[in-house]
Design a protein around this motif. Structure first.
Motif, PDB file in Angstrom:
ATOM      1  N   SER A 100       0.708  -0.973  -0.137  1.00 55.64           N
ATOM      2  CA  SER A 100      -0.040   0.145  -0.097  1.00 55.64           C
ATOM      3  C   SER A 100       1.075   1.230  -0.056  1.00 55.64           C
ATOM      4  O   SER A 100       0.427   2.358  -0.348  1.00 55.64           O
ATOM      5  CB  SER A 100      -0.854   0.043   1.240  1.00 55.64           C
ATOM      6  OG  SER A 100      -1.802  -1.060   1.117  1.00 55.64           O
ATOM      7  N   MET A 101       2.005   1.036   0.407  1.00 54.11           N
ATOM      8  CA  MET A 101       3.095   2.405   0.422  1.00 54.11           C
ATOM      9  C   MET A 101       3.971   2.401  -0.735  1.00 54.11           C
ATOM     10  O   MET A 101       4.555   3.503  -1.065  1.00 54.11           O
ATOM     11  CB  MET A 101       3.873   2.254   1.875  1.00 54.11           C
ATOM     12  CG  MET A 101       2.918   2.543   2.915  1.00 54.11           C
ATOM     13  SD  MET A 101       3.970   2.571   4.392  1.00 54.11           S
ATOM     14  CE  MET A 101       4.808   1.153   4.681  1.00 54.11           C
ATOM     15  N   VAL A 102       4.163   1.333  -1.389  1.00 58.89           N
ATOM     16  CA  VAL A 102       4.923   1.270  -2.602  1.00 58.89           C
ATOM     17  C   VAL A 102       4.551   2.309  -3.568  1.00 58.89           C
ATOM     18  O   VAL A 102       5.264   3.067  -4.184  1.00 58.89           O
ATOM     19  CB  VAL A 102       5.152  -0.330  -3.132  1.00 58.89           C
ATOM     20  CG1 VAL A 102       5.800   0.014  -4.599  1.00 58.89           C
ATOM     21  CG2 VAL A 102       6.038  -1.045  -2.278  1.00 58.89           C
ATOM     22  N   PRO A 103       3.352   2.228  -4.029  1.00 54.74           N
ATOM     23  CA  PRO A 103       2.832   3.205  -5.056  1.00 54.74           C
ATOM     24  C   PRO A 103       3.245   4.763  -4.864  1.00 54.74           C
ATOM     25  O   PRO A 103       3.779   5.566  -5.695  1.00 54.74           O
ATOM     26  CB  PRO A 103       1.430   3.002  -5.469  1.00 54.74           C
ATOM     27  CG  PRO A 103       1.246   1.488  -4.920  1.00 54.74           C
ATOM     28  CD  PRO A 103       2.158   1.402  -3.939  1.00 54.74           C
ATOM     29  N   PRO A 104       2.876   5.368  -3.890  1.00 52.37           N
ATOM     30  CA  PRO A 104       3.149   6.712  -3.615  1.00 52.37           C
ATOM     31  C   PRO A 104       4.447   6.833  -3.431  1.00 52.37           C
ATOM     32  O   PRO A 104       4.989   7.787  -3.817  1.00 52.37           O
ATOM     33  CB  PRO A 104       2.323   7.067  -2.208  1.00 52.37           C
ATOM     34  CG  PRO A 104       1.778   5.712  -1.525  1.00 52.37           C
ATOM     35  CD  PRO A 104       2.006   4.828  -2.736  1.00 52.37           C
ATOM     36  N   PHE A 105       5.419   6.258  -2.806  1.00 55.82           N
ATOM     37  CA  PHE A 105       6.767   6.156  -2.439  1.00 55.82           C
ATOM     38  C   PHE A 105       7.371   6.210  -4.150  1.00 55.82           C
ATOM     39  O   PHE A 105       8.544   6.854  -4.152  1.00 55.82           O
ATOM     40  CB  PHE A 105       7.449   5.325  -1.666  1.00 55.82           C
ATOM     41  CG  PHE A 105       7.065   5.450  -0.183  1.00 55.82           C
ATOM     42  CD1 PHE A 105       6.065   6.526   0.213  1.00 55.82           C
ATOM     43  CD2 PHE A 105       7.479   4.688   0.719  1.00 55.82           C
ATOM     44  CE1 PHE A 105       5.965   6.579   1.664  1.00 55.82           C
ATOM     45  CE2 PHE A 105       7.032   4.827   2.199  1.00 55.82           C
ATOM     46  CZ  PHE A 105       6.551   5.904   2.571  1.00 55.82           C
ATOM     47  N   GLY A 106       7.134   5.059  -4.712  1.00 57.24           N
ATOM     48  CA  GLY A 106       7.718   4.889  -5.999  1.00 57.24           C
ATOM     49  C   GLY A 106       7.382   6.021  -7.147  1.00 57.24           C
ATOM     50  O   GLY A 106       8.237   6.688  -7.724  1.00 57.24           O
ATOM     51  N   VAL A 107       6.291   6.579  -7.007  1.00 60.21           N
ATOM     52  CA  VAL A 107       5.874   7.598  -7.876  1.00 60.21           C
ATOM     53  C   VAL A 107       6.617   8.981  -7.420  1.00 60.21           C
ATOM     54  O   VAL A 107       7.045   9.663  -8.265  1.00 60.21           O
ATOM     55  CB  VAL A 107       4.425   7.967  -7.774  1.00 60.21           C
ATOM     56  CG1 VAL A 107       3.902   9.355  -8.417  1.00 60.21           C
ATOM     57  CG2 VAL A 107       3.510   7.131  -8.381  1.00 60.21           C
ATOM     58  N   THR A 108       6.822   9.014  -6.200  1.00 59.38           N
ATOM     59  CA  THR A 108       7.458  10.105  -5.763  1.00 59.38           C
ATOM     60  C   THR A 108       9.020  10.092  -6.204  1.00 59.38           C
ATOM     61  O   THR A 108       9.737  11.160  -6.567  1.00 59.38           O
ATOM     62  CB  THR A 108       7.594  10.103  -4.014  1.00 59.38           C
ATOM     63  OG1 THR A 108       6.081  10.559  -3.801  1.00 59.38           O
ATOM     64  CG2 THR A 108       8.243  11.557  -3.521  1.00 59.38           C
ATOM     65  N   LEU A 109       9.655   8.862  -6.073  1.00 61.93           N
ATOM     66  CA  LEU A 109      10.840   8.907  -6.396  1.00 61.93           C
ATOM     67  C   LEU A 109      11.062   9.129  -7.859  1.00 61.93           C
ATOM     68  O   LEU A 109      12.174   9.673  -8.323  1.00 61.93           O
ATOM     69  CB  LEU A 109      11.420   7.253  -6.088  1.00 61.93           C
ATOM     70  CG  LEU A 109      12.810   6.748  -6.381  1.00 61.93           C
ATOM     71  CD1 LEU A 109      13.805   7.549  -5.672  1.00 61.93           C
ATOM     72  CD2 LEU A 109      12.982   5.461  -6.148  1.00 61.93           C
TER      73      LEU A 109
END
Length: 360
Positions: free
Chosen positions: A220-229
């Motif tokens: 659930s945290m990978v998408p927002p973190f990945g997009v931010t990266l």
């Protein structure tokens, strides 16, 4: 036929009622454990505040089967379904049918109560007793006996077999299971597929299998973190990948991701659905597979980064989360096309008044 029964609608309603209980109970267990508490075995003896918190959380987790059963029955049959739904859920908990038994019992109670309301005829003077006494009592007797002697037996067997299979998995099998769970949890950013994965993980938590909960939290945290990266990479390399609206959405999605709220990615995904979904699903699948293979477990079903200290292997969890996020970020940076201008900017250009412009 299944569409007419609206099975998914009733399950989603039940999940919305169940989630606050799951989160509150899980956090109570985590706080109690982190402060040195343990489950109280004898309430006649003195006990500490941390032990009281841990025990309260455990009691709350024990209510999940009754709550989801009652919530499904309520969604189907309104108030007459609540009491028998709770009772059937209690039976499911006590005989070991757990979460699956509670869900199935809720559906059976709900539709049986509807059938009773439509078919059962009583004298005029007893009509007022139908929703309060007659229907709940008959439903509790009939479905309760079914759960005790018929339905519960195969569900208990299935639950035990599933739990034994998951706990016996090793190496690559664990990775594959974690990858499937992680991919499902990230696929639609909090939509129906995510809810199925969440429901499955929450059900396993009741049986003492905590690995899938860690995968769910990570995915659930990978998408927002990945997009931010990927946004950070685009700024570092000076290659435009996001328009102004998307950049503003990313600045909101990242703090939401810290709290395990993945829905902040939806506005970004809508502009480039296939690439964003593929990148997020791939990253979450790899991260989830690593988390499961490394034996990361979470006693708390929600809370994002704030409940990482309660996990059995917080460092491995953070490493798996970082790897999944980096994979998503790099894939997005490579695959995402140059952004189109925002809709607002395009409309402003279309509405420019050229009548006052003079050519000298």
């Amino acid at each position: 036929m299944l569409k007419k029964l609206q099975l998914k609608k009733h399950a989603m309603t039940a999940i919305s009622y169940m989630l606050p209980l799951v989160v509150a109970s899980g956090l109570l267990i985590a706080i109690g454990n982190l402060t040195g508490g343990s489950v109280i075995e004898d309430y006649t003896k003195a006990f500490s505040v941390p032990s009281a918190l841990t025990s309260l959380g455990v009691l709350g987790m024990g209510l999940l089967a009754p709550v989801i059963s009652a919530a499904i029955a309520y969604s189907i049959a309104d108030r007459p379904g609540i009491a028998p739904g709770l009772l059937i859920g209690c039976i499911a908990k006590e005989i070991g049918a757990g979460f699956l038994g509670g869900m199935l019992g809720g559906y059976i109670v709900g539709f049986f109560v509807l059938w009773l309301k439509d078919r059962l005829k009583v004298p005029k003077w007893a009509e007022g007793l139908m929703p309060m006494m007659i229907v709940p009592t008959i439903a509790s007797i009939v479905v309760g006996l079914l759960m005790f002697f018929v339905i519960g037996v195969p569900i208990v067997w299935l639950t035990n077999a599933l739990t034994a299979f998951l706990t016996s998995m090793q190496g690559s099998a664990k990775f594959v299971f974690g990858a499937i769970m992680g991919g499902m949890a990230a696929f639609d950013f909090g939509g129906p597929v995510n809810k199925v994965a969440s429901l499955f993980a929450d059900g396993l938590l009741l049986e003492g299998v905590q690995g899938p909960e860690a995968v769910k939290i990570l995915a659930s945290m990978v998408p927002p973190f990945g997009v931010t990266l990927s946004y950070a990479l685009s700024k570092f390399t000076k290659k435009a990948k996001y328009n102004k609206e998307e950049e503003d959405n990313i600045k909101i999605a990242f703090p939401m991701g810290i709290c395990m709220i993945t829905e902040g990615v939806i506005p970004i995904a809508m502009n480039d659905l296939v690439r964003v979904v593929f990148s997020c699903t791939a990253g979450a699948a790899i991260g989830g597979g690593l988390s499961m293979m490394w034996g990361v477990e979470s006693p708390v079903p929600s809370g994002g980064m704030f409940i990482v200290p309660a996990m059995n292997k917080p460092l491995q969890f953070c490493l798996a989360l970082a790897i999944g996020s980096v994979i998503t970020g790099i894939l997005l940076f490579i695959l995402k096309k140059k952004p189109a201008e925002s809709q607002a900017s395009a409309e402003e250009e279309e509405n420019i008044d050229f009548s006052d412009i003079k050519i000298s």
